[in-house]
Design an enzyme around this catalytic site. Structure first.
Site, PDB file in Angstrom:
ATOM      1  CB  CYS A 115      -1.153   0.398   1.282  1.00 23.10           C
ATOM      2  SG  CYS A 115      -2.262  -1.432   1.084  1.00 23.10           S
ATOM      3  CG  HIS A 164      -1.865   4.109   5.352  1.00 19.52           C
ATOM      4  ND1 HIS A 164      -1.986   4.206   3.906  1.00 19.52           N
ATOM      5  CD2 HIS A 164      -1.687   2.917   5.461  1.00 19.52           C
ATOM      6  CE1 HIS A 164      -2.011   3.038   3.078  1.00 19.52           C
ATOM      7  NE2 HIS A 164      -1.702   2.266   4.115  1.00 19.52           N
ATOM      8  CD  GLU A 167      -0.988   7.504   8.606  1.00 16.35           C
ATOM      9  OE1 GLU A 167      -0.897   8.206   7.844  1.00 16.35           O
ATOM     10  OE2 GLU A 167      -2.315   7.036   8.762  1.00 16.35           O
ATOM     11  CE  LYS A 223      -5.620   4.240   1.869  1.00 14.62           C
ATOM     12  NZ  LYS A 223      -4.989   5.797   2.309  1.00 14.62           N
ATOM     13  CG  HIS A 243      -6.343   1.037   1.483  1.00 19.91           C
ATOM     14  ND1 HIS A 243      -5.522   1.277   0.543  1.00 19.91           N
ATOM     15  CD2 HIS A 243      -6.031   0.090   2.294  1.00 19.91           C
ATOM     16  CE1 HIS A 243      -4.198   1.138   0.831  1.00 19.91           C
ATOM     17  NE2 HIS A 243      -4.050   0.704   1.741  1.00 19.91           N
ATOM     18  CG  PHE A 254      -0.070  -5.640   4.490  1.00 14.49           C
ATOM     19  CD1 PHE A 254      -0.178  -4.843   5.857  1.00 14.49           C
ATOM     20  CD2 PHE A 254      -0.757  -6.637   4.217  1.00 14.49           C
ATOM     21  CE1 PHE A 254      -1.796  -4.947   6.006  1.00 14.49           C
ATOM     22  CE2 PHE A 254      -2.276  -6.545   4.677  1.00 14.49           C
ATOM     23  CZ  PHE A 254      -2.922  -5.564   5.503  1.00 14.49           C
TER      24      PHE A 254
END
Length: 412
Positions: free
Chosen positions: A163, A302, A313, A334, A339, A398
């Site tokens: 991502c 994010h 975050e 998002k 996403h 990830f």
């Protein structure tokens, strides 16, 4: 010699529009692009919603035969790149091809075609598998197809960092120009993975929201968030050295002034609990920009709407900015797009460029329940018309991949 790097063109395909103009109009209006999945039958699936691209017609950007030989993620990339090159006003006859490159990635690549051809193999045998199967599915083909389309003969590479792919791609393209390896780069991310196996896989690891309310499914920083909503699309930018852009009289949309890239080296799916890796990425971007952290006007987080990401975050932002963290608007678009995985960072970078250009900070829509562990100014439900001089975009992938880009309003 180091070069200043500017953005002169953007192209955006997302669940809220098939152009940058349409995307930005819907971002400002707080439009939600999440709806029931139409790509496949979800009867046996616990997840019912996604952010699908609507009414995309690849033959607007390529002929029918070419489209048939490309996976959907590559089609998105070609479309977004075409928009970006046109907005930049690039005259390809006057761009030196060996100083013109592409860095464009996809987190997953042609997974739709993998699913399709596996069924062909099982049902009809190996001789019936599409001869274009391999060049359609491999993740570098978005970059390869774009380079072929525009005759870009400098570095042509493909970043794959889940991502964080789109953000890393633009960051690495920025460095290509900054350090003198290229004059012009096409860069970004693309993804088309709303497929049965993708949704089933993410759902099995409990990463996806199972909400059936499209306005309460992707709810970053909200106390009731339960997972992310998968989206698809592409974001592509044209980056140029300032000298190159000025020499041809290009309109400059924003300047790229900082890039940070780090790794948590902690866990394959969870961010580090204290947000240390993400914090270092932000700090590196600020350091490269040579600004004071208090000058950051806006952070496009994010902000995935998963329990751990949003919590950690938030911790990372506090680690970098201290008390100033509470003064900086931190929203997640998002909430509108879902996403977009490997395309997310690139699309969100474009939203940062538009925020600077249009003096507007996007909202986090669908926000209702405050979470004390996500207690920053998340710009709930309504965007703001305020000057934006420096906009930061975060992406976390990830594998522990962290990337941050820092954009500035251009000035001489």
């Amino acid at each position: 010699m180091e070069h200043r790097v500017v953005i002169t063109g953007t192209g955006t395909i997302s669940p809220i529009g098939n152009s940058t103009e349409e995307n930005w109009k819907n971002i400002k209006a707080g439009v939600c692009g999440i709806d029931e999945i139409t790509a496949f039958d979800t009867e046996n699936f616990s997840v019912k919603l996604a952010g699908e691209v609507k009414d995309f017609e690849p033959t607007l950007y390529m002929d029918f035969k070419e489209a048939k030989r490309m996976a959907r993620f590559s089609q998105f990339a070609i479309a977004a790149a075409d928009m970006a090159v046109k907005e930049a006003g690039l005259d390809l006859e006057k761009v030196e091809p060996t100083r013109f490159g592409v860095i464009l990635g996809s987190g997953i690549g042609g997974i739709t075609n993998i699913e399709t051809e596996v069924k062909v193999l099982e049902e009809k045998g190996p001789r019936r598998v599409n001869p274009m199967f391999i060049p359609m599915i491999i993740g570098n083909m978005a970059a390869g197809n774009v380079a072929i389309r525009f005759g870009a003969k400098a570095a042509c590479t493909s970043v794959v960092t889940a991502c964080a792919t789109g953000t890393h791609s633009i960051g690495e393209a920025f460095r290509q120009i900054k350090h003198g390896y290229a004059d012009v780069m096409i860069s970004g991310g693309t993804e088309a993975s709303i497929t049965p196996i993708s949704v089933a896989g993410f759902a099995s690891m409990t990463a996806l929201s199972k909400s059936t309310d499209k306005l309460r499914a992707s709810i970053p920083f909200d106390a009731e968030r339960t997972g992310f909503v998968m989206g698809e699309g592409a974001g592509v930018v044209v980056l140029e050295s300032l000298e190159h852009a000025k020499a041809r009289g290009a309109k400059i949309l924003a300047e790229v002034v900082g890039y940070g890239s780090t790794c948590d080296a902690y866990h394959i799916t969870s961010p580090a609990p204290d947000g240390e890796g993400g914090a270092r990425a932000m700090a590196l971007a600020i350091e490269e920009a040579q600004i004071d952290k208090s000058q950051v006007s806006y952070i496009n987080a994010h902000g995935t709407s998963t329990k751990l990401n949003d919590k950690f975050e938030t911790a990372a932002i506090k680690k970098v900015f201290g008390e100033d963290a509470y003064k900086i608007p931190v929203s997640s678009t998002k909430s509108m797009t879902g996403h977009l995985l490997g395309a997310a960072g690139a699309v969100e970078a474009i939203y940062c460029v538009k925020a600077i250009d249009d003096s507007f900070i996007p909202a986090t829509i669908g926000y209702k329940e405050a979470d004390p562990e996500c207690d920053l100014d998340v710009v709930p439900n309504e965007g703001r018309n305020v000057p934006v001089n420096y906009a930061m975009s975060n992406s976390l992938g990830f594998g522990g991949h962290n990337a941050t880009l820092l954009f500035a309003k251009y000035s001489e």
